[in-house]
Structures are given as C-alpha cells and as structure tokens.
Design a protein around this motif. Structure first.
Motif, PDB file in Angstrom:
ATOM      1  N   UNK A  39       7.556  27.717 -49.477  1.00  0.00           N
ATOM      2  CA  UNK A  39       7.852  28.622 -50.589  1.00  0.00           C
ATOM      3  C   UNK A  39       6.815  28.486 -51.704  1.00  0.00           C
ATOM      4  N   UNK A  40       6.462  27.251 -52.023  1.00  0.00           N
ATOM      5  CA  UNK A  40       5.411  27.027 -53.035  1.00  0.00           C
ATOM      6  C   UNK A  40       4.091  27.626 -52.554  1.00  0.00           C
ATOM      7  N   UNK A  41       3.834  27.481 -51.263  1.00  0.00           N
ATOM      8  CA  UNK A  41       2.575  27.984 -50.715  1.00  0.00           C
ATOM      9  C   UNK A  41       2.504  29.509 -50.810  1.00  0.00           C
ATOM     10  N   UNK A  42       3.616  30.181 -50.513  1.00  0.00           N
ATOM     11  CA  UNK A  42       3.629  31.652 -50.595  1.00  0.00           C
ATOM     12  C   UNK A  42       3.335  32.119 -52.024  1.00  0.00           C
ATOM     13  N   UNK A  43       3.886  31.408 -53.000  1.00  0.00           N
ATOM     14  CA  UNK A  43       3.633  31.763 -54.398  1.00  0.00           C
ATOM     15  C   UNK A  43       2.146  31.614 -54.723  1.00  0.00           C
ATOM     16  N   UNK A  63      10.096  25.494 -44.046  1.00  0.00           N
ATOM     17  CA  UNK A  63       9.215  24.761 -43.127  1.00  0.00           C
ATOM     18  C   UNK A  63       7.978  25.600 -42.776  1.00  0.00           C
ATOM     19  N   UNK A  64       7.092  24.974 -42.011  1.00  0.00           N
ATOM     20  CA  UNK A  64       5.808  25.604 -41.722  1.00  0.00           C
ATOM     21  C   UNK A  64       5.913  26.855 -40.862  1.00  0.00           C
ATOM     22  N   UNK A  65       6.859  26.881 -39.943  1.00  0.00           N
ATOM     23  CA  UNK A  65       6.999  28.052 -39.077  1.00  0.00           C
ATOM     24  C   UNK A  65       7.512  29.257 -39.869  1.00  0.00           C
TER      25      UNK A  65
END
Lengths: 127, 164
Positions: A39-43, A63-65
C-alpha cells in the motif's frame, strides 16, 4: 541516467541490504525510495516515476502479489519492471508472481551478483 | 530460558535424520551471504547458552514447527551492524529487525533444501523476544534440533522444533 528504484520490504534491514547490493553491483542509482508494504509502495508510485521496483512477497497490510495486481492496473505503474525478492521461493509463488507481471524472482539469501544478474536484463528490456 | 515439552513421538524420529546437517548448512549460507561474515561451528565444547535475544519463525503445513535463534544482546547488535554495514553504535535500534530477518531466511533456506517442501510449508512473520526470563511450552513436538555456533566469538544457538 541514474536509475530511480523503489524497494518494498517490511524489514528496514532488508531494504538497506538490497540497496547496498544494487550499488555493489555497480548500478548507477539515484535516490532510492523505500516502502514497508504494498500500500505504501502504491502511494509512492502515484507520486514518483520509477525505473525499477524490487519487492518482497510476505508483508503486512498488502503483500507483494496484491501489490503487483494493483500496480499493473495503474497507468503510472503498469510499465515499471518489478523483481520479487523473497524467502518464499517455491514454484507456486514464482509462477503466481510471474503470471501477474513480475519480470524476475530472487530468493533470499542472495549475493550482489545474483541481484545484478536478475536486474540488468530487466532494465535492458525496458529500453 | 527453560523449555518444557510434551513429546508423544519422542526424540530422534527417523524421518528427521540428516536434517541437522541441512539446517547447519542453511545457517552458514545465510550468515555468509546476508551478514557478510562466517558463522563457525565450535570445534570442541558447546558454547554457553546466552538468551537475551530470541528470534522465532513458525512453520506450518507439511512441515510444522518453530525455528529459533538465541544469542546475547551484544551478539545480536554485532549481527545487525554487519548486515547493515554501520557501526555498532548505530545498529542497536535495528537489532530485532535483523534477527527476525535472519530467522526468516534460515527457515526459508532450510525448507528450500528439503526435497519437495518449498511449496508445502509456509513461514510466519518473525517474532522477537528480548530478555531471558521466560519459559517456552510446546505441545506435540516430535523432534528437536539444537545447533551451537560462534559468531565473532559469541554463542549463537539455532533450534528447530518439529511438531508431529
């Protein structure tokens, strides 16, 4: 031009090790962004252009998937090459990550050369 | 730490023969590749058990149990320092994270070396206990492997409890 990389792992120690491996492999990294879950990565992907994402699979929150699924639906994220780095190196996890769009798969523990061998071809395929 | 176990199957069950050497190899690989330092197997007497930091990862599925790492605070901080490439003074705050990752990677590496186990066994998120005044109770343990190591002269004990 420097590579803009995003490292996604719930372990801050592992994020630092991955970054160090990339630098030891001689990669020209610019600022490296970090996220502790999908979720942090998508932001971060929404706000920053990246050339490369390295992501764990087993993470809390998202998770990563699940992260790959969302990433591939995003206009800003669908073309960013993603390489998975995880202890879950079973065939099932490998196939699922690859079917979702991951470009490669590195199993922990790893060497800087293994990281380089998986990442360089992925970057090359984007040019 | 003291350990109390109900073990209906008893120790040294035949299916687990040879797992000690697989686990030892898994530990040595993780330290060599990810810590950047060799972990040694003691030549003679076992080193003392110092339990100030305990890391644990659960295994579930066809292989069910708990993998643990026990060491002193100073040793755990040295491991974090080596993993991160930072001075000891900067590594203390990363100690738990580092020990958790070591447990995670040792457990993952171990199951990857067991033929056919990779997809049939899941790992839990690591748990870290600091302090040694606790007791661990396990039920239905079929076998237990305890391996001593020395990291930069400090004792590190790796344990694997396998549940029936």
């Amino acid at each position: 031009m420097s590579i803009r990389a995003l490292i996604v792992d719930d372990s801050s120690v592992m994020r630092k090790i991955v970054e160090r491996c990339l630098r030891q492999a001689g990669m020209d990294l610019g600022q490296v962004h970090e996220a502790s879950n999908g979720a942090e990565a998508l932001a971060l992907v929404n706000e920053n252009p990246f050339d490369l994402i390295l992501s764990d699979i087993n993470m809390p929150v998202m998770d990563g998937l699940e992260f790959i699924r969302h990433l591939k639906e995003m206009e800003s994220g669908k073309n960013i090459p993603i390489v998975m780095i995880t202890t879950e190196g079973g065939e099932k996890s490998v196939l699922e990550a690859l079917s979702l769009g991951a470009k490669g798969y590195i199993r922990k523990p790893f060497t800087p050369d293994q990281v380089k061998d998986h990442v360089i071809p992925v970057l090359g395929s984007q040019s | 730490m003291s350990t109390h176990t109900q073990s209906p199957a008893g120790n040294n069950a035949a299916p687990f023969d040879g797992w000690s050497s697989v686990l030892r190899e898994s530990v040595k690989e993780v330290f060599s590749l990810m810590v950047g330092a060799e972990i040694m197997v003691p030549d003679h007497a076992d080193p003392p058990v110092v339990t100030e930091v305990t890391g644990m990862v659960g295994l579930a599925g066809e292989l069910c149990g708990v993998l643990s790492l026990r060491c002193g605070n100073g040793c755990a901080t040295k491991i974090a320092s080596r993993m991160l490439g930072v001075p000891i003074s900067e590594a203390a705050s990363h100690m738990s994270d580092a020990i958790g990752e070591i447990c995670n990677m040792v457990a993952g590496n171990f199951k990857a070396k067991l033929n056919g186990m990779q997809d049939k066994c899941m790992l839990s998120v690591p748990t870290i206990i600091t302090g040694g005044d606790y007791q661990l109770f396990s039920v239905a343990v079929a076998d237990r492997i305890e391996l001593p190591f020395l990291f930069d002269g400090d004792a590190v004990w790796i344990g694997l409890e396998i549940r029936a």
